[in-house]
Each structure stands twice: as C-alpha cells, then as structure tokens.
Motif scaffolding. Structure first.
Motif, PDB file in Angstrom:
ATOM      1  N   THR A 177      13.451   4.619  12.115  1.00  0.00           N
ATOM      2  CA  THR A 177      12.387   4.263  12.830  1.00  0.00           C
ATOM      3  C   THR A 177      13.370   3.395  14.053  1.00  0.00           C
ATOM      4  OG1 THR A 177      12.310   2.568  12.143  1.00  0.00           O
ATOM      5  CG2 THR A 177      11.092   4.039  11.101  1.00  0.00           C
ATOM      6  N   GLU A 178      12.461   2.844  15.684  1.00  0.00           N
ATOM      7  CA  GLU A 178      13.101   2.687  16.407  1.00  0.00           C
ATOM      8  C   GLU A 178      13.699   1.196  15.506  1.00  0.00           C
ATOM      9  OE1 GLU A 178      10.300  -0.162  18.050  1.00  0.00           O
ATOM     10  OE2 GLU A 178       9.201   1.658  18.055  1.00  0.00           O
ATOM     11  N   HIS A 179      13.742   0.765  14.674  1.00  0.00           N
ATOM     12  CA  HIS A 179      14.282  -0.530  13.878  1.00  0.00           C
ATOM     13  C   HIS A 179      15.283  -0.042  13.215  1.00  0.00           C
ATOM     14  CE1 HIS A 179      10.319  -2.020  15.321  1.00  0.00           C
ATOM     15  NE2 HIS A 179       9.589  -1.319  14.386  1.00  0.00           N
ATOM     16  N   ALA A 180      16.202   1.142  12.807  1.00  0.00           N
ATOM     17  CA  ALA A 180      17.256   1.026  12.520  1.00  0.00           C
ATOM     18  C   ALA A 180      18.139   0.811  13.156  1.00  0.00           C
ATOM     19  CB  ALA A 180      17.348   2.805  12.726  1.00  0.00           C
ATOM     20  N   ASN A 181      18.392   0.490  14.536  1.00  0.00           N
ATOM     21  CA  ASN A 181      19.466   0.598  15.146  1.00  0.00           C
ATOM     22  C   ASN A 181      19.408  -1.532  15.462  1.00  0.00           C
ATOM     23  OD1 ASN A 181      21.021  -0.075  17.553  1.00  0.00           O
ATOM     24  ND2 ASN A 181      20.104  -0.485  19.547  1.00  0.00           N
ATOM     25  N   LEU A 182      20.283  -1.709  14.316  1.00  0.00           N
ATOM     26  CA  LEU A 182      20.947  -2.718  13.550  1.00  0.00           C
ATOM     27  C   LEU A 182      22.159  -3.551  15.086  1.00  0.00           C
ATOM     28  CD1 LEU A 182      21.497  -1.680  10.357  1.00  0.00           C
ATOM     29  CD2 LEU A 182      19.761  -3.001  10.790  1.00  0.00           C
ATOM     30  N   LYS A 183      21.346  -3.771  15.752  1.00  0.00           N
ATOM     31  CA  LYS A 183      22.249  -4.730  16.983  1.00  0.00           C
ATOM     32  C   LYS A 183      23.506  -5.308  16.744  1.00  0.00           C
ATOM     33  CE  LYS A 183      17.947  -3.692  20.308  1.00  0.00           C
ATOM     34  NZ  LYS A 183      17.321  -4.099  21.146  1.00  0.00           N
ATOM     35  N   LEU A 184      23.260  -6.429  15.868  1.00  0.00           N
ATOM     36  CA  LEU A 184      24.387  -7.254  15.317  1.00  0.00           C
ATOM     37  C   LEU A 184      25.090  -6.688  14.904  1.00  0.00           C
ATOM     38  CD1 LEU A 184      22.243 -10.723  13.662  1.00  0.00           C
ATOM     39  CD2 LEU A 184      22.684 -10.158  16.915  1.00  0.00           C
ATOM     40  N   VAL A 195      29.485   4.605  27.380  1.00  0.00           N
ATOM     41  CA  VAL A 195      29.230   3.574  25.974  1.00  0.00           C
ATOM     42  C   VAL A 195      28.592   2.488  26.666  1.00  0.00           C
ATOM     43  CG1 VAL A 195      31.342   2.553  26.573  1.00  0.00           C
ATOM     44  CG2 VAL A 195      30.405   2.497  24.023  1.00  0.00           C
ATOM     45  N   ASN A 196      28.313   2.426  28.021  1.00  0.00           N
ATOM     46  CA  ASN A 196      27.528   1.085  28.606  1.00  0.00           C
ATOM     47  C   ASN A 196      26.522   1.808  28.778  1.00  0.00           C
ATOM     48  OD1 ASN A 196      29.463  -0.868  27.685  1.00  0.00           O
ATOM     49  ND2 ASN A 196      30.355  -0.978  30.774  1.00  0.00           N
ATOM     50  N   CYS A 197      26.386   3.224  29.106  1.00  0.00           N
ATOM     51  CA  CYS A 197      24.695   3.618  29.139  1.00  0.00           C
ATOM     52  C   CYS A 197      24.184   3.372  27.924  1.00  0.00           C
ATOM     53  CB  CYS A 197      25.121   5.077  29.395  1.00  0.00           C
ATOM     54  SG  CYS A 197      26.425   5.456  31.133  1.00  0.00           S
ATOM     55  N   ARG A 198      25.374   4.230  26.787  1.00  0.00           N
ATOM     56  CA  ARG A 198      23.890   3.788  25.195  1.00  0.00           C
ATOM     57  C   ARG A 198      23.712   1.984  25.196  1.00  0.00           C
ATOM     58  NH1 ARG A 198      25.260   8.560  26.617  1.00  0.00           N
ATOM     59  NH2 ARG A 198      23.719   8.220  27.909  1.00  0.00           N
ATOM     60  N   LYS A 199      24.605   1.743  25.641  1.00  0.00           N
ATOM     61  CA  LYS A 199      24.388   0.091  25.200  1.00  0.00           C
ATOM     62  C   LYS A 199      23.238   0.132  25.837  1.00  0.00           C
ATOM     63  CE  LYS A 199      28.833  -1.841  23.629  1.00  0.00           C
ATOM     64  NZ  LYS A 199      30.420  -2.643  24.700  1.00  0.00           N
ATOM     65  N   MET A 200      23.107   0.169  27.186  1.00  0.00           N
ATOM     66  CA  MET A 200      21.583  -0.009  28.169  1.00  0.00           C
ATOM     67  C   MET A 200      20.562   0.466  27.526  1.00  0.00           C
ATOM     68  SD  MET A 200      21.929  -1.959  31.039  1.00  0.00           S
ATOM     69  CE  MET A 200      20.984  -1.569  31.570  1.00  0.00           C
ATOM     70  N   GLU A 201      20.604   1.424  27.081  1.00  0.00           N
ATOM     71  CA  GLU A 201      19.581   2.532  25.841  1.00  0.00           C
ATOM     72  C   GLU A 201      18.768   1.550  24.863  1.00  0.00           C
ATOM     73  OE1 GLU A 201      20.877   6.195  27.738  1.00  0.00           O
ATOM     74  OE2 GLU A 201      20.772   6.085  25.943  1.00  0.00           O
ATOM     75  N   GLU A 202      19.895   1.723  24.251  1.00  0.00           N
ATOM     76  CA  GLU A 202      20.434   1.015  23.017  1.00  0.00           C
ATOM     77  C   GLU A 202      19.375  -0.414  22.850  1.00  0.00           C
ATOM     78  OE1 GLU A 202      22.898   2.081  20.343  1.00  0.00           O
ATOM     79  OE2 GLU A 202      22.284   4.260  20.811  1.00  0.00           O
ATOM     80  N   GLN A 203      19.835  -1.206  23.836  1.00  0.00           N
ATOM     81  CA  GLN A 203      20.151  -3.055  23.914  1.00  0.00           C
ATOM     82  C   GLN A 203      19.211  -3.768  24.871  1.00  0.00           C
ATOM     83  OE1 GLN A 203      23.842  -4.357  23.415  1.00  0.00           O
ATOM     84  NE2 GLN A 203      24.304  -3.310  21.480  1.00  0.00           N
ATOM     85  N   VAL A 204      18.744  -2.806  26.453  1.00  0.00           N
ATOM     86  CA  VAL A 204      17.882  -3.269  27.173  1.00  0.00           C
ATOM     87  C   VAL A 204      17.139  -2.490  27.735  1.00  0.00           C
ATOM     88  CG1 VAL A 204      17.988  -4.510  29.251  1.00  0.00           C
ATOM     89  CG2 VAL A 204      19.979  -4.511  28.506  1.00  0.00           C
TER      90      VAL A 204
END
Length: 644
Positions: free
Chosen positions: A468-475, A528-537
């Motif tokens: 699911t969308e919650h599978a991305n454990l950002k911490l 990598v910063n593109c992925r960070k923007m998509e997954e964290q912002v």
C-alpha cells in the motif's frame, strides 16, 4: 552545460597493423562515471557508459570487446543497488586492426555523470582521429558539422516562447552524513558502552586509584586526565591502518565494505555477538594480553604506565565495546568518507569513554551520584544483543542485494525486524528471560518506557509488509532493501500513481483542453532527490491533492535511452560550440531543459500555463513540504489572475 569530466586519447601502435586505443576520462572531484557494465534486469542504475566507433567500411576491424579499468564496485547511495563506477580517472581500451595506412576513425562516447545525490542528463562526446600507420602517429581532427535544414527545424522545435524569468531557486540540501554526524553517533555509542557491565564498574575504581593513590591531589588530577586522553588516543589509533590502506588504494575500502564474503562475515560476527550479549557465552580477548599489559602498567610507572592502564581498559572492555565498534567500522567503510569518517566515529566513541574518568577526577563528589551496578546493566546488554541481531541482518541483506539471491526482499527483511522487535518488547516486559537475568522483580519505569517505545516501533514497521501507499517507511529510508526489491509486483505508472504525461506537446494539449496549469517535472531514473521529493513531499496528502486536481503533470525523463524514431533524430549545435547528436528521448528532454531554462539538474520544477507563461520562479529540490505546497498554491493563484 558542464560535464564535470574531460576525455583524452592515447594510442599504442603494435605489430601487423594493430593498435591499442585508450579513451581516458578525467573526472572532477565529487563526481563519478558509471561503468560500461549493463544494469541487471529488475535493478535501478544510471545509464552505462557506451563507446562506439565510426569508420569507412573495411578501413578497420574491431578486435574483441572494449575493456575498462578496475573502478569501484559499491552499493550506490542513489539506487540502493550494487554498481560499478569510476572516480578521478577511467580508462577504456579497445584493440583495433587498421587496414589503411591513412585512416579516419570516429569515437563516440555516450555517458552520464553522477555524484552521490543526482545524475546529470546524458551527454555525447565525439572524438575524430586521423591515423598515420606508416609513421605510427595520430592527430585529433576538429569537427566541422553543418546542420541540415532538418536539423535546424528540429532544433527550433525544442524551443518554446517562454514568457517570464526562468531563473531557478535551487536549494543545495545534500543529506550526506557529515563528519559531525558520524562523530555524534560515535559519541552516543561510547555513552552506551559506558553503561555496560564491562566498563561502568571501573569508573569509580579507576578514579579513586588516581585521586587517592597519588602523592598530591594535583598529581592525581593530572594522571586521571592523562588516562582519559590516552583512552581517546587509543581509539583514534585504531583507525590509522585504514588510512594507510586508503592512501595506497583509495578504492580498497569501498571494495572491502561491499564485498559479499565480508558482509556474510559481518553477519556471522554480529550474530555471535548478539548471542553473547544474551548471556549464553562470553567473548573475551586472551587473559594473557590484559595480564601482560597490567604488569607493564604496574612496573613501568609514569606516563607510559598510565598509557598501558588505558590500553588494559580497552582490552578488558572488548566484550562490551567490540560490537559497538564493529557497527562503527561497518557503517563508516560503506560511505565515501571511509577512513576519515571512521576516525571521527572512533574519536566520538573514545571521547565518550574518556570523559567520565577526567570529569569525576576533577569533581570527585559526583561519584556519589552514580547509580549502583546491578541488573539494569544486564538488561542493557540484552537490549544491545537484540540491536546487534537486527544489524546482522542488514549485512546479510547487503550480500543478498549484491548477489540477487532474493533471500531478503523488503517485506521479508521488515518481517524479521518485526519478530526481533516483538521479542525485545517481550523481554523488556519480563515475559521472556535470558541466562544472566536475576530473580524476577518489579519492572522499573525506564524498562517499561523502553518496552512501550519498542512496541510503537514494531507497529510502525507493520505497513512495510504491504504494498500500500503506507509501505514507504520514511524514517528508515535506505536501511531496509529498496521498495523495488519486493515480493509484490510494482506499478510502473507515474509517480505515486499520478497521471503524468511523458511528452511535452501531449501534456500542453491536455492543459489547453482541461483549462488547467502545467507542472513541468524534469526528472530522471538516476535522480535520488527526485525519488525523495515524490516519496516524502508529493506523498503528503495536501501536496498530492493539489498536483492531482489543480495541475497537468508533465514528467520528462532526461535519462530515458529509448531511441527516437530515425526521422526525429538530429544534430544539435551547442551554444558554446560543438555538436550533440539527439538520438534518444532523454537527449531530447535534457536539451529541451537546457535550451529553455539554462539548467541541467534534476529535479527541476516549472509552473506555467499552456501559453508558456511562467506562474512563478522554477524550483529544484525542496524537501520542506510546506514550502513546496506554498509554491504550488502560488502558481494556481497566479494562473487564476492571468485568466481573469
């Protein structure tokens, strides 16, 4: 557009009309050139370097494959994949049979240059060389390419009538581990080691020895402080061999740290340390070592005697400090800082161990406030055992990723951590016990508190088992295997499932039809910063909603190597001279970005309407979600005011 590297040519003339051609790439500090090696299917990575040769028919024969210098094989921080790259210099060699005494050879180098945060758009360097086989010499030929009418027309098609200032507000917020962070982590590790049964009881004994055993209080203070300084010096000295290795071969530390066998060895060692911390056996260095040092400390006396006392402490406490130092070693050598980062980590660790001996000597009354040794130290040791167990599987995961065994996909890895965390919580609440645990007593508040924190962490991990969308454990970003290394099928649509046009003209047409503004997203698979923007912002609900409802998203991948139809391939004359061949989709969008926005970094975001009027200044990497949301809303407000 800077490429951050230069290419040169060397040719060795051999017998029977053969040459050994060398393409030498000199790479700027902080940048790296990907290998020619293809990325395995299912893995992420930068576009491999590619070298091809152009010549008249029968003038040359290519003998064998192009080879490349050794390079660095390491876990790439951008792609979380085991990749090969080059720093400082790369040499590519090709054997060629030359059939004409005077022959013209063209060498085309297709390459992408990266640092630890991003990769720039792919580029092409073309070198033409005139060979004189009789005199065994060669000369580089200046390129003179006249653009055809078709080339000029296609070049013009890349330009848009942009209205407004396209200057960027890029934020340089690279999140590499700084030396200060490594020092702080080492210091925290030292504080933890202080509380273990191997070290803590020695603090009052050692301080009392110096303060009461000296002829005067002043001498006692000096000796205690000197003892603390020697402890710090000993742990710094432990990093010196790695500096020697680094100076002989700067790549060796990276090669060691990403070696499959070494990662399995680390896994085994940390597994053994964990079992030892659980109390099933003790790991100690030979008693003869510490006894001999103790004798030297007693017999030598003076400054040298104090040094041997400090060295004795380091050896005696090894069973508790060893696993923590091993964590520092494993973590430091996997990064580009290598030996220097290890020295900072060791310095922080040594300082934390040394401080109490100096401070309590200066303020002996503080000794009365120290807690008594007891069962809490064994509890801490067992908790460290659980942490070592979790870290052990990280090393096994590294080996698994490198070899593509498929043993520890992301969900399996997280599942193991959930089991370890649950077992640790059961221990903290007294439900499971280990050999060195004393009789059952009432649980203290700190132990209950740590148990609750552990349960909370386990609950946090559970969504990582889903797709699911919650599978991305950002911490935990970067610690478990990457999202694509999964037991689930991954969706290959736009970012986060958003509707994204991959062609600029199609996106503009959709914007005209819908009456919505455009969010132009210059991105790349190697960013990598593109992925960070998509997954964290972008994943923040408010941001996601604005992008989905209020904008037409056009995502242009500047590193897409899919070939353009032949009729759409063309030569592009660079503003600063030279010609670039536009052959792929990525070539087209990278050049489109450079021509219209004088920028070649990703991510790069532009808000405009379908008439190419900028709605505000473009931005780059913006990790603060509120700032990015404000920027988006500012764009919609400007769009509405223009419409009115």
């Amino acid at each position: 557009m800077e490429s951050h590297l230069d290419f040169d040519l060397a040719i060795d003339f051999q017998e029977e009309g053969e040459i050994n051609l060398k393409v030498i790439a000199t790479i700027d500090k902080g940048w790296k050139l990907p290998s020619m090696r293809e990325i395995p299917e299912g893995e992420d990575g930068p576009i491999p370097t590619d070298i091809s040769f152009e010549f008249e028919e029968n003038a040359f024969e290519i003998l064998g494959e192009t080879t490349e210098s050794e390079g660095i094989e390491a876990m790439d921080p951008i792609f979380n994949s085991f990749l090969k790259h080059f720093k400082k210099e790369a040499i590519f060699e090709q054997k060629i049979k030359v059939n004409d005494e005077q022959a013209l050879l063209g060498i085309e180098i297709y390459f992408m240059i990266c640092n630890d945060v991003k990769c720039l758009a792919p580029d092409i360097n073309f070198i033409q060389v005139q060979l004189d086989m009789k005199n065994q010499s060669f000369a580089l030929v200046e390129q003179e390419v006249e653009l055809s009418e078709e080339d000029q027309a296609l070049t013009e098609s890349l330009k848009i009538d942009l209205k407004g200032d396209a200057s960027t507000q890029l934020e340089d917020e690279e999140e590499d581990k700084s030396y200060a962070t490594i020092f702080f982590l080492g210091f925290i590790g030292g504080l933890i080691a202080l509380l273990t049964p191997c070290v803590f009881p020695m603090i009052p004994l050692t301080v009392s020895f110096f303060t009461k055993g000296a002829r005067t209080r002043k001498i006692g203070l000096i000796n205690a402080v000197m003892y603390a300084v020697f402890i710090l010096a000993i742990y710094l000295l432990l990093s010196i061999p790695f500096h020697l290795l680094d100076s002989v071969n700067p790549e060796i530390l990276n090669n060691i740290s990403t070696n499959t066998v070494l990662n399995i060895v680390f896994f085994t060692i940390f597994l053994v340390f964990a079992i030892s911390f659980f109390g099933y056996f003790e790991i100690t260095l030979p008693n003869s070592w510490s006894n001999r040092l103790d004798q030297k400390a007693s017999s030598v006396g003076g400054v040298l005697g104090i040094f041997f006392m400090a060295l004795t402490l380091a050896l005696v406490s090894f069973s508790c400090t060893g696993p923590i130092l091993g964590s520092l070693l494993g973590g430091s050598l996997t990064s580009d800082g290598g030996a220097t980062q290890l020295s900072f980590g060791m310095g922080g660790f040594g300082l934390a161990l040394a401080l109490p001996f100096g401070l309590f000597a200066l303020f002996p009354n503080w000794l009365n406030s120290l807690p008594k040794s007891g069962g809490w130290m064994n509890t801490l040791k067992v908790v460290l055992g659980f942490l070592e167990l979790g870290l052990a599987f990280k090393f096994l995961s590294n080996a698994d990723l490198v070899e593509h065994w498929g043993l520890l996909p992301r969900e399996v890895f997280i599942g193991i951590w959930i089991i370890i965390g649950a077992a640790m919580a059961l221990y903290l609440f007294g439900i499971i016990r280990f050999p060195h645990d004393g009789p059952k007593t009432k649980l203290g508040k700190p132990r209950i508190g740590f148990g609750i924190i552990t349960i909370a962490f386990v609950i946090y991990l559970i969504p990582g088992l889903t797709n699911t969308e919650h599978a991305n454990l950002k911490l935990l970003s970067g610690f478990p295997p990457p999202l694509f290394y999964s037991v689930y099928e991954k969706d290959s649509s736009g970012p986060l499932g958003l509707k994204a046009y991959k062609d600029f003209d199609e996106g503009v047409a959709a914007a005209k039809q819908s009456g919505l503004p455009i969010l132009l997203d210059f991105t790349g698979w190697a960013c990598v910063n593109c992925r960070k923007m998509e997954e964290q912002v972008w994943s923040i609900p408010e941001v996601y909603q604005v992008i989905q409802d209020d904008y037409i998203l056009i995502s242009l991948y500047v590193d897409d190597r899919e070939k353009l139809p032949e009729e759409l391939q063309f030569n592009f004359e660079r503003p600063k001279g030279g010609v670039k061949r536009i052959e792929t989709i990525g070539d087209k969008w990278a050049t489109f970005q450079t021509v219209n926005f004088q920028n070649n970094s990703q991510p790069y975001y532009v808000l405009m309407n379908s008439n190419f009027e900028l709605l505000n200044s473009p931005v780059g990497y913006t990790p603060n979600a509120n700032n990015f949301l404000s920027w988006l809303i500012q764009g919609t407000e400007k769009f509405e005011s223009i419409d009115e």
